[in-house]
Design an enzyme around this catalytic site. Structure first.
Site, short mmCIF file in Angstrom:
data_model
loop_
_atom_site.label_atom_id
_atom_site.label_comp_id
_atom_site.label_asym_id
_atom_site.label_seq_id
_atom_site.Cartn_x
_atom_site.Cartn_y
_atom_site.Cartn_z
N LYS A 1 0.66 -1.13 -0.04
CA LYS A 1 0.22 -0.20 0.02
C LYS A 1 0.83 1.30 -0.01
O LYS A 1 1.73 1.15 0.80
CB LYS A 1 -0.92 0.00 1.26
N ASP B 1 -0.29 -0.11 -4.32
CA ASP B 1 -1.91 0.16 -4.39
C ASP B 1 -2.00 1.31 -3.81
O ASP B 1 -1.67 1.59 -2.60
CB ASP B 1 -2.49 -0.99 -3.85
N GLU C 1 -1.88 0.47 -8.57
CA GLU C 1 -3.56 0.10 -8.53
C GLU C 1 -3.84 1.66 -7.92
O GLU C 1 -3.77 2.15 -7.15
CB GLU C 1 -3.40 -0.87 -7.52
N GLU D 1 -11.56 -2.47 -8.32
CA GLU D 1 -12.49 -2.98 -7.04
C GLU D 1 -13.52 -1.93 -6.65
O GLU D 1 -14.53 -2.30 -6.03
CB GLU D 1 -11.66 -2.99 -5.92
N ASP E 1 -14.64 -7.20 -8.96
CA ASP E 1 -14.85 -7.42 -7.57
C ASP E 1 -16.15 -8.18 -7.33
O ASP E 1 -17.53 -7.52 -8.22
CB ASP E 1 -14.95 -6.16 -6.92
N HIS F 1 -9.93 -8.31 -7.54
CA HIS F 1 -9.55 -7.75 -6.09
C HIS F 1 -10.37 -8.82 -5.37
O HIS F 1 -11.37 -9.49 -5.49
CB HIS F 1 -10.63 -6.60 -5.95
#
Lengths: 449, 449
Positions: free
Chosen positions: B223, B251, B277, B306, B329, B362
């Protein structure tokens, strides 16, 4: 500046049984009961100041929006209204970016409708305590304060805070004349959507159209999209009544796919509509761009916006030249804050196309006319200075508002009462509360529920 | 075919206090309590058949989704499951286009998450009564029946029903081998998101990364987006541990504006991430196209999906080449029905770009791994036949499911139990019900609420 600590938030599920008369019906919403999630903020201010906010819904599902408003309540309760409007950008961000709630949005659908109602409930008392109608509060505000209410997240690639300020500064020229010689004297031009709902039989359509002509209306919108032969008959009927000089617009309410939209509207081109509204999904920026391109040679523009869920969608519609007429909605977007950003983006982009992206808002429903009139007047006076714009008008449910819109010669006259015209009559709210208000108790009993 | 009249719909607000450990934290969702609106359909079938459906949420707001599920209940109650799945397209349309409810969506946000849970609760018993895991039900289904579950509204400009059938027919070649020699033998390749949540201190990150390496993981996601210096330090730390041969992905969870995304990722390019992402708003198709274009020379692709709310958004992301990796998703989109349409569009568009739009879903949250594994296995076997894909994996909360995912050598092994793996353990649901389950009662008492 406004002050008063928010001591209580209450939210009401208010519904009007409009489906009984076919009012509000279109190709996708066949039986709407025009409704609202109505927010009341109580404060501890000495003058008993309250904040009223509203978001428009269609009946079922209002309870879901009510639930979302309650989920947002902790962001408002025990805050001072002065602190809220003093950092309006921060408050907007807090409401729309709650680290848990944003998953079920973000900035779209139920939670964004709820945020709009809460935000409006903060704007209204600000205008009220300043003793001004909201449009005047905005018009008198210095550019820096005004843009400090806007969250520029996700739009800085097309509009920065500095550019927004510059637009507002440049529009100072002629402002006084626009207020006095135009708005206060003549009002803001409107068109009517009251004659041709899809559920209206031809006789009703004729009668309402004839009455509207007597009332000086010159622009008429008709719902289309369910059945081509019906559309042709109804358009012919209206066109015969209004004649070639008056303006006709068409609204399909997202009924078509992209190729179908082009085909269908081409078959209605003989009626020379100024625009075709919501030809397809409001999420389809590239689809609307394709429809716009295909219909341009026929002289028909695309209008869209009432279900475009945030400024990011409008940014792209403008970038892709996917629309000709931009239709903001005071409750779909995050209240005044987000609408300001869209008005300013439209201004920024106007030089990119010959038609200048006129903003022609979506109104009607419950309270939309009352709210959006403030935004569009501000737009004319302080942003666009353009006279090629018009506002929708629908002639029902105004009687439930404490300060209903005033229409004169097919124009909205500037509201004079301090506030944002969001306050409903207490008795109306009480009688139409769902399911326990008197009106619904009777109806539900009659239906055997 | 499945049968059984739906006699009862119940929906539970189930929350896990994951925020206490920083699990699931990212630049925009700093304190998520992984949660779910969990739907149970009871039927009058002789075998006591039930349908379990789920949609993933982050804590606050789950009650709003629960409210929306209840609003959808009249569309399900007293219907026979056989009639529902026998006209699945019609049922999907009914749920997502209710003439009153669609105003607060449509097909986005709260109401769409709710619809996904209800739709999954109809797919699950179908697979169950056929005695197959859902992926096998889909793989064995004839193309015509399969596409009859899809609502093609708003996507016919890029994919028609006939084209969808043709794609499925063409992918029959080699299907048996893909099932037996690949999926059943080796499973579906995965990457791990369990090591590098934003809330994890460096020591935790190191420890988890080291454990993951021991468990044969070769692809790691980190992240980023809150603080550039932190990002550089953390990426360096992971890169040092995994070495140059293993894969790193980043992400940002929508943290940036478009220009900021390009600038920030460029500064992280030295770590050679395969993808970045959600660089910006999931609504910003043109923005993602701009980011994709700017990052392509650095060899970094854009991954998104997502929080892309429906097939219309994916249609445009593909059209605009705004992404390289497509992340479906199972709960954000309208369950299996809408995911099928996206998988088929990705296949249709693959020839337009050298990279072929690999679908890399996701997963994580509550139940996403359990559900999406079925879709991605179907995709590999019956649609894409492509081996350049991988699935996310997060290693928590699986113990609350009756048929949890099985990971072997960093791959998802095909579920063997009949159904859609949506059923939670009764005791888990009971203990984690918010706010009255035992777990929450204790926590809320400790917090003095």
């Amino acid at each position: 500046m406004v002050h008063g600590r928010v001591s209580r938030l209450s939210v009401h599920d208010v519904r009007f049984p409009t489906s009984l008369g076919g009012h509000g019906s279109d190709a996708m919403h066949t039986d709407p009961d025009y409704s609202a999630a109505y927010v009341v903020l109580e404060t501890d201010a000495e003058d008993g100041l309250k904040g009223y906010g509203i978001t428009f819904t269609l009946g079922r599902g209002t309870e879901v929006v009510v639930c979302a408003v309650n989920a947002l309540a902790p962001h408002v309760l025990n805050k001072d209204l002065g602190d809220i409007v003093g950092d309006f950008r921060g408050f907007y961000r807090q409401l729309t970016s709650d680290g848990q709630l944003r998953w079920i949005g973000a900035e779209k659908g139920v939670v964004h409708l709820a945020a709009a109602a809460v935000l409006s409930a903060a704007w209204a008392p600000w205008a009220k305590q300043e003793g001004k109608p909201l449009w005047k509060l905005l018009v008198d505000m210095d550019p820096q304060t005004l843009v400090s209410c806007i969250d520029f997240r996700y739009i800085t690639d097309v509009l920065t805070e500095e550019e927004a300020c510059e637009i507002l500064r440049q529009s100072q020229v002629g402002k006084k004349e626009r207020v006095e010689e135009q708005m206060l004297a003549h009002g803001y031009p409107a068109y009517t959507m009251s004659c041709a709902w899809l559920g209206h039989p031809d006789a009703t359509l004729k009668q309402l159209c004839s009455e509207a002509l007597k009332d000086s209306w010159t622009r008429f919108k008709v719902k289309v999209g369910a059945n081509l032969q019906d559309d042709i008959r109804r358009c012919q009927l209206i066109k015969n009544m209004i004649g070639p000089e008056k303006t006709l617009m068409m609204d399909a309410n997202q009924r078509w796919d992209v190729p179908e939209a082009v085909e269908w509207v081409t078959k209605l081109a003989e009626f020379k509509p100024l625009w075709t509204e919501e030809p397809t999904s409001p999420d389809d920026i590239l689809g609307h761009a394709a429809v716009s391109k295909a219909l341009a040679p026929l002289g028909i523009g695309v209008a869209i916006g009432e279900q475009c869920h945030n400024r990011v969608i409008f940014k792209q519609l403008l970038e892709a030249k996917a629309l000709k007429f931009l239709q903001i909605d005071s409750c779909r977007l995050g209240s005044v804050n987000e609408n300001l950003s869209v008005l300013l983006m439209a201004k920024k982009f106007e030089i990119r196309v010959p038609w200048g992206f006129p903003v022609c808002p979506h109104l009607g429903g419950v309270g939309l006319c009352e709210l959006v009139q403030h935004l569009i007047m501000f737009d004319f006076i302080s942003v666009s200075a353009s006279q090629d714009r018009m506002c929708e008008y629908v002639d029902h449910l105004h009687e439930h508002f404490k300060h209903p819109v005033l229409i004169r010669e097919a124009s909205y006259m500037p509201p004079k009462d301090a506030g944002y015209s969001t306050e409903m009559k207490e008795d109306s709210v009480k009688r139409h509360r769902y399911p326990d208000g008197e009106v619904w108790k009777k109806l539900l009993t009659a239906q055997g529920n």
